[in-house]
Design an enzyme around this catalytic site. Structure first.
Site, PDB file in Angstrom:
ATOM      1  CD  GLU A 426      -1.481  -0.342   3.614  1.00 37.88           C
ATOM      2  OE1 GLU A 426      -2.640   0.038   3.388  1.00 37.88           O
ATOM      3  OE2 GLU A 426      -1.131  -0.773   4.721  1.00 37.88           O
ATOM      4  CB  CYS A 497      -7.583  -6.296   0.801  1.00 40.87           C
ATOM      5  SG  CYS A 497      -6.179  -5.346   1.393  1.00 40.87           S
TER       6      CYS A 497
HETATM    7  C1  PEP Z   1      -6.045   0.046   1.820  1.00 42.12           C
HETATM    8  O1  PEP Z   1      -5.294   0.932   2.191  1.00 42.12           O
HETATM    9  O2  PEP Z   1      -6.385  -0.147   0.635  1.00 42.12           O
HETATM   10  C2  PEP Z   1      -6.633  -0.870   2.823  1.00 42.12           C
HETATM   11  C3  PEP Z   1      -7.315  -1.941   2.467  1.00 42.12           C
HETATM   12  O3  PEP Z   1      -6.473  -0.557   4.129  1.00 42.12           O
HETATM   13  P1  PEP Z   1      -7.310   0.591   4.901  1.00 42.12           P
HETATM   14  O4  PEP Z   1      -8.373   1.087   3.971  1.00 42.12           O
HETATM   15  O5  PEP Z   1      -7.838  -0.045   6.117  1.00 42.12           O
HETATM   16  O6  PEP Z   1      -6.232   1.592   5.166  1.00 42.12           O
HETATM   17 MG    MG Z   2      -4.416   0.923   4.175  1.00 39.90          MG
END
Ligand code: PEP
Ligand code: MG
Length: 538
Positions: A426, A497
């Site tokens: 990420e 995700c």
């Molecule tokens: C993302 O950053 O894409 C992720 C799934 O995590 P979060 O949205 O919880 O930061």
């Molecule tokens: Mg994230």
């Protein structure tokens, strides 16, 4: 009367007359006979109520499946359990009427459950109230009025009991609204299994709504009384459209996520806590691809203990066993903060001491979570992934701490199962160093929400940046493709995700890139399966 709001536990729209249901068995109170006479009445009513619960089990198992029906076999057992019946008999022997004894004992037992720490046990107080009402109805020879509806209706109540819910005429029932309840309550579970729009925690509805037309929009979380003809027509059209789409999606239940040219991928659910497990499996999730464990920290007034965390992870693993559950380690920081951690104020929190950085700078804190995870690994297929990684050195440090926890547990003779390891991709740094990271782990899960924010330098919290954001920015798509290729070069499976995984306009692109797994909001699972089955992966 004003439109009122509640918490949606199952989406959808319904337009129908509202029926406010009174609790069963509160209507009549036969004067007490002698204790012997009362005891005889009680025994007869206990038998009758247990028979009725067994009949409700059969009916619900046929309508909604055995898992949903379980509650009624538990009720039947409770009606034979000394813990429930003993105090009632004692009160009757002491001269109270059956009805008074049932009400008082049930109130006491329900209060004991309601005061328990464990959320699941707290929910059981509703079961006690339910069987008490059923027993009162059996004593009074009373049968619930809700069975006798003549036209389509929305059922409303203070808090609908499971027994009341299943007795409702499903051919006419269009939706459910309760003043109390929770997303874990049986009403919610049953509403989901029946696919009915439902709101809980809607205190604005009351007995004075009984008999009025209403529009229940569970997508918006609202209930509107006395709608005008245009409002009614729009709601009916929306409901018909949604029902058509839902029927189409239902056809996809149980089918493999296989493309037209024969590639099968995984479709998992993103969840924020154990209260979403039921929803995830209801929506046919193949597993959990992202358990955002930080919600355990956010919902707590103090550091969650190893025991509390272990219970949550174990529940998720057991629920989905033998299917995979991917737990992301604590991602606190940036927009997710808690007072008890005493985090310093930062100039740029999104670029600050968050997620794995915070965990690595507080190893004891991190080890509490890693120990809980390692203990839970004995109860299913656990995968653990680390968020906000930018280097292989960070992954190695995380692995060392996990290995330390596993060694400690083994020395304590606590069983530990196999644990698959992964990192979230990420940050642009992680995507660009994916080859090095892949040497350390078994899988990647691409967090497109943060990957987009950091690649495009667009604060995801800032609504004013909307005109500048391109969710399909080619830089992000290129980083995703590079990540998939690097992962595959080293034998890692690669999933997505972030929210982009549920963007059906990109499904075919991701499949052609070679993405192996999609983890999405539970309600996006069936639409995504449809898109995968319409796509080609080459
Ligand atoms: C993302 O950053 O894409 C992720 C799934 O995590 P979060 O949205 O919880 O930061
Ligand atoms: Mg994230």
């Amino acid at each position: 009367m004003e439109k009122c709001s509640g918490k949606s536990v199952q989406g959808g729209v319904a337009a129908a007359r509202l029926r406010f249901l009174r609790p069963v068995g509160q209507q009549t109170d036969v004067p007490a006979g002698t204790p012997e006479q009362e005891l005889a009445r009680l025994e007869q009513a206990l038998r009758k109520a247990a028979e009725q619960q067994n009949a409700l089990y059969e009916q619900t198992a046929a309508e909604a499946g055995e898992e949903v029906a379980q509650v009624f076999s538990i009720h039947a057992m409770m009606l034979e359990d000394e813990c429930f019946t003993g105090p009632i008999r004692d009160r009757v022997r002491a001269g109270e009427s059956c009805a008074c004894a049932v009400r008082a004992s049930a109130r006491e037992l329900a209060a004991q459950f309601a005061a328990m720490e464990d959320e699941y046990m707290r929910e059981r107080s509703a079961d006690v109230e339910d069987i008490a009402q059923e027993l009162l109805a059996a004593l009074a020879g009373d049968r619930p009025a809700e069975a006798a509806q003549a036209e389509p209706f929305i059922a409303a109540a203070e808090d609908l009991t499971p027994s009341q819910t299943v007795r409702l005429d499903k051919k006419l029932l269009r939706g459910i609204v309760t003043r109390g309840g929770s997303s874990n309550s049986h009403t919610a579970i049953l509403a989901r299994s029946l696919g009915l729009p439902a709101l809980v925690q809607c205190p604005g509805v009351g007995p004075d709504w009984d008999g009025r037309m209403a529009v229940l929009d569970a997508d918006e979380g609202t209930l509107t009384p006395d709608p005008g003809p245009a409002e009614l027509a729009a709601a009916r059209e929306k409901a018909e459209r949604a029902a058509r789409q839902a029927r189409e999606l239902e056809q996809l239940r149980g089918l493999p996520n296989t493309t037209r040219d024969g590639r099968t991928v995984e479709v998992y659910a993103n969840i924020g806590g154990t209260d979403e497990l039921e929803l995830a499996s209801d929506q046919d999730a193949g597993g959990v691809g992202l358990f955002r464990s930080e919600f355990l920290y956010l919902h707590s007034g103090d550091y969650p203990t190893e025991e509390e965390q272990f219970a949550a992870y174990r529940a998720a693993l057991e629920h989905f066993a033998p299917r995979r559950v991917v737990v992301r380690t604590c991602d606190i920081g940036a927009d997710k903060t808690v007072d008890y951690m005493g985090l310093a104020k930062e100039e740029n929190p999104a670029l600050g001491l968050r997620a794995v950085r915070l965990c690595l700078s507080r190893p004891q804190f991190f080890k509490t979570q890693l120990r809980a995870l390692a203990r839970a690994s004995a109860f299913g297929s656990l995968s653990v992934m680390f968020p906000m990684i930018i280097s292989a050195a960070e992954v190695r440090r995380c692995k060392e701490l996990l290995a330390e926890c596993c060694r400690e547990l083994k020395a304590e003779k606590v069983p530990v199962g196999p644990i698959e390891l992964g990192v979230m991709i990420e940050t642009p740094a992680a995507a660009l160093c994916a080859d090095e990271l892949a040497e350390e782990v078994d899988f990647f899960s691409i967090g497109t929400n943060d990957l987009t924010q950091y690649t495009c330098a667009l604060d995801r919290q800032n609504a004013a940046l909307e005109p500048f954001s391109d969710p399909h920015h080619p830089a992000v798509l290129r980083l995703i493709e590079m990540t998939v290729q690097a992962g595959h070069r080293h034998g890692c499976w690669v999933g997505i995700c972030g929210e982009l995984g549920a963007d059906l306009t990109l499904t075919e692109t991701f499949l052609k890139m070679g993405v192996d797994e999609f983890s999405v909001n539970p309600v996006s699972i069936l639409p995504l399966r449809g898109a995968i089955r319409r796509s080609s992966a080459r």
